[in-house]
Design a protein around this motif. Structure first.
Motif, PDB file in Angstrom:
ATOM      1  N   MET A   1      16.155 -41.736 -36.670  1.00  0.00           N
ATOM      2  CA  MET A   1      16.534 -40.470 -36.013  1.00  0.00           C
ATOM      3  C   MET A   1      17.849 -40.665 -35.269  1.00  0.00           C
ATOM      4  SD  MET A   1      14.185 -38.027 -36.346  1.00  0.00           S
ATOM      5  CE  MET A   1      13.802 -37.088 -34.871  1.00  0.00           C
ATOM      6  N   CYS A   2      18.593 -39.585 -35.208  1.00  0.00           N
ATOM      7  CA  CYS A   2      19.937 -39.716 -34.667  1.00  0.00           C
ATOM      8  C   CYS A   2      20.152 -38.930 -33.394  1.00  0.00           C
ATOM      9  CB  CYS A   2      20.950 -39.330 -35.718  1.00  0.00           C
ATOM     10  SG  CYS A   2      21.105 -40.658 -36.920  1.00  0.00           S
ATOM     11  N   GLU A   3      19.106 -38.797 -32.631  1.00  0.00           N
ATOM     12  CA  GLU A   3      19.270 -38.168 -31.336  1.00  0.00           C
ATOM     13  C   GLU A   3      20.125 -39.061 -30.446  1.00  0.00           C
ATOM     14  OE1 GLU A   3      16.550 -39.306 -32.630  1.00  0.00           O
ATOM     15  OE2 GLU A   3      15.541 -40.639 -31.227  1.00  0.00           O
ATOM     16  N   ASP A  22      18.817 -33.561 -29.269  1.00  0.00           N
ATOM     17  CA  ASP A  22      19.056 -33.166 -30.661  1.00  0.00           C
ATOM     18  C   ASP A  22      20.171 -32.127 -30.717  1.00  0.00           C
ATOM     19  OD1 ASP A  22      19.044 -32.317 -33.278  1.00  0.00           O
ATOM     20  OD2 ASP A  22      17.160 -31.223 -33.113  1.00  0.00           O
ATOM     21  N   ARG A  23      19.958 -30.993 -30.051  1.00  0.00           N
ATOM     22  CA  ARG A  23      20.937 -29.912 -30.148  1.00  0.00           C
ATOM     23  C   ARG A  23      21.760 -29.776 -28.865  1.00  0.00           C
ATOM     24  NH1 ARG A  23      21.221 -26.522 -34.130  1.00  0.00           N
ATOM     25  NH2 ARG A  23      22.065 -24.924 -32.754  1.00  0.00           N
ATOM     26  N   ILE A  24      23.030 -29.493 -29.058  1.00  0.00           N
ATOM     27  CA  ILE A  24      23.956 -29.296 -27.942  1.00  0.00           C
ATOM     28  C   ILE A  24      24.686 -27.992 -28.206  1.00  0.00           C
ATOM     29  CG2 ILE A  24      25.957 -30.221 -26.730  1.00  0.00           C
ATOM     30  CD1 ILE A  24      25.099 -33.002 -27.882  1.00  0.00           C
ATOM     31  N   ILE A  36      14.642 -33.678 -28.915  1.00  0.00           N
ATOM     32  CA  ILE A  36      13.828 -33.648 -30.138  1.00  0.00           C
ATOM     33  C   ILE A  36      12.394 -33.215 -29.838  1.00  0.00           C
ATOM     34  CG2 ILE A  36      15.180 -35.389 -31.358  1.00  0.00           C
ATOM     35  CD1 ILE A  36      12.986 -37.437 -30.619  1.00  0.00           C
ATOM     36  N   LEU A  50      31.850 -37.297 -27.416  1.00  0.00           N
ATOM     37  CA  LEU A  50      30.627 -37.768 -28.053  1.00  0.00           C
ATOM     38  C   LEU A  50      30.944 -39.020 -28.843  1.00  0.00           C
ATOM     39  CD1 LEU A  50      30.574 -34.335 -28.684  1.00  0.00           C
ATOM     40  CD2 LEU A  50      28.222 -35.063 -28.947  1.00  0.00           C
ATOM     41  N   SER A  51      30.007 -39.945 -28.815  1.00  0.00           N
ATOM     42  CA  SER A  51      30.113 -41.139 -29.638  1.00  0.00           C
ATOM     43  C   SER A  51      28.801 -41.223 -30.407  1.00  0.00           C
ATOM     44  CB  SER A  51      30.322 -42.353 -28.739  1.00  0.00           C
ATOM     45  OG  SER A  51      30.453 -43.496 -29.541  1.00  0.00           O
ATOM     46  N   LEU A  52      28.821 -40.679 -31.612  1.00  0.00           N
ATOM     47  CA  LEU A  52      27.562 -40.497 -32.340  1.00  0.00           C
ATOM     48  C   LEU A  52      26.960 -41.822 -32.787  1.00  0.00           C
ATOM     49  CD1 LEU A  52      28.519 -37.335 -34.397  1.00  0.00           C
ATOM     50  CD2 LEU A  52      27.329 -37.475 -32.212  1.00  0.00           C
ATOM     51  N   VAL A  53      27.810 -42.747 -33.199  1.00  0.00           N
ATOM     52  CA  VAL A  53      27.303 -44.039 -33.662  1.00  0.00           C
ATOM     53  C   VAL A  53      26.613 -44.777 -32.504  1.00  0.00           C
ATOM     54  CG1 VAL A  53      27.983 -46.296 -34.580  1.00  0.00           C
ATOM     55  CG2 VAL A  53      28.929 -44.217 -35.583  1.00  0.00           C
ATOM     56  N   HIS A  55      25.151 -43.154 -30.106  1.00  0.00           N
ATOM     57  CA  HIS A  55      24.094 -42.235 -29.625  1.00  0.00           C
ATOM     58  C   HIS A  55      24.380 -41.769 -28.200  1.00  0.00           C
ATOM     59  CE1 HIS A  55      20.942 -43.468 -32.754  1.00  0.00           C
ATOM     60  NE2 HIS A  55      22.030 -44.163 -33.011  1.00  0.00           N
TER      61      HIS A  55
ATOM     62  N   CYS B   2      24.550 -43.063 -37.451  1.00  0.00           N
ATOM     63  CA  CYS B   2      24.300 -41.707 -36.987  1.00  0.00           C
ATOM     64  C   CYS B   2      25.548 -40.852 -36.939  1.00  0.00           C
ATOM     65  CB  CYS B   2      23.620 -41.745 -35.632  1.00  0.00           C
ATOM     66  SG  CYS B   2      21.897 -42.220 -35.831  1.00  0.00           S
ATOM     67  N   ASP B  22      32.353 -40.012 -36.098  1.00  0.00           N
ATOM     68  CA  ASP B  22      31.743 -40.826 -35.039  1.00  0.00           C
ATOM     69  C   ASP B  22      32.061 -40.218 -33.673  1.00  0.00           C
ATOM     70  OD1 ASP B  22      30.839 -42.708 -33.252  1.00  0.00           O
ATOM     71  OD2 ASP B  22      32.411 -44.166 -33.694  1.00  0.00           O
ATOM     72  N   ARG B  23      33.365 -40.127 -33.357  1.00  0.00           N
ATOM     73  CA  ARG B  23      33.749 -39.653 -32.033  1.00  0.00           C
ATOM     74  C   ARG B  23      34.292 -38.218 -32.086  1.00  0.00           C
ATOM     75  NH1 ARG B  23      33.824 -42.624 -27.728  1.00  0.00           N
ATOM     76  NH2 ARG B  23      35.467 -41.358 -26.833  1.00  0.00           N
ATOM     77  N   ILE B  24      33.937 -37.471 -31.057  1.00  0.00           N
ATOM     78  CA  ILE B  24      34.401 -36.088 -30.921  1.00  0.00           C
ATOM     79  C   ILE B  24      34.941 -35.944 -29.512  1.00  0.00           C
ATOM     80  CG2 ILE B  24      33.691 -33.655 -30.954  1.00  0.00           C
ATOM     81  CD1 ILE B  24      31.303 -34.603 -32.716  1.00  0.00           C
ATOM     82  N   LEU B  50      26.030 -28.615 -31.883  1.00  0.00           N
ATOM     83  CA  LEU B  50      25.754 -29.853 -32.607  1.00  0.00           C
ATOM     84  C   LEU B  50      24.270 -29.938 -32.877  1.00  0.00           C
ATOM     85  CD1 LEU B  50      27.893 -30.888 -30.041  1.00  0.00           C
ATOM     86  CD2 LEU B  50      28.084 -32.634 -31.785  1.00  0.00           C
TER      87      LEU B  50
END
Lengths: 61, 61
Positions: A1-3, A22-24, A36, A50-53, A55, B2, B22-24, B50
């Protein structure tokens, strides 16, 4: 999961606001976070980055 | 991993802008996207929403 975890940047510190986001959704006067699990939080803040990798979601006032 | 795909909402359609984001980083007059490969894109747009679990970033002009 990618929360992700959402942090509020305050000076040199990052305060953990919500885990498992989860949602923004940026809104007129703030930002809505939804986990989530369906929990919602509204904050008078905006997205800093945001830095998704990693989290991580960083917010600022 | 992710990373997410970034889409620009245009009317009823979503245009894929960048994969593996990855980054936003919202900036003064737009938004910077950085992929896991280090590619960068700058768009005159802002974050609409998101959905991290779905690996989706929605932008709008």
């Amino acid at each position: 999961m990618c929360e992700a975890n959402a942090y509020l940047i305050e000076g040199d510190e990052n305060e953990l606001i919500m885990e498992a986001v989860d949602r923004i959704e940026p809104e007129e006067d703030g930002i809505k976070l939804v986990s989530i699990f369906g929990d919602q939080k509204f904050l008078k803040a905006k997205i800093h980055s945001l830095s998704l990798v990693d989290h991580k979601v960083f917010l600022k006032k």
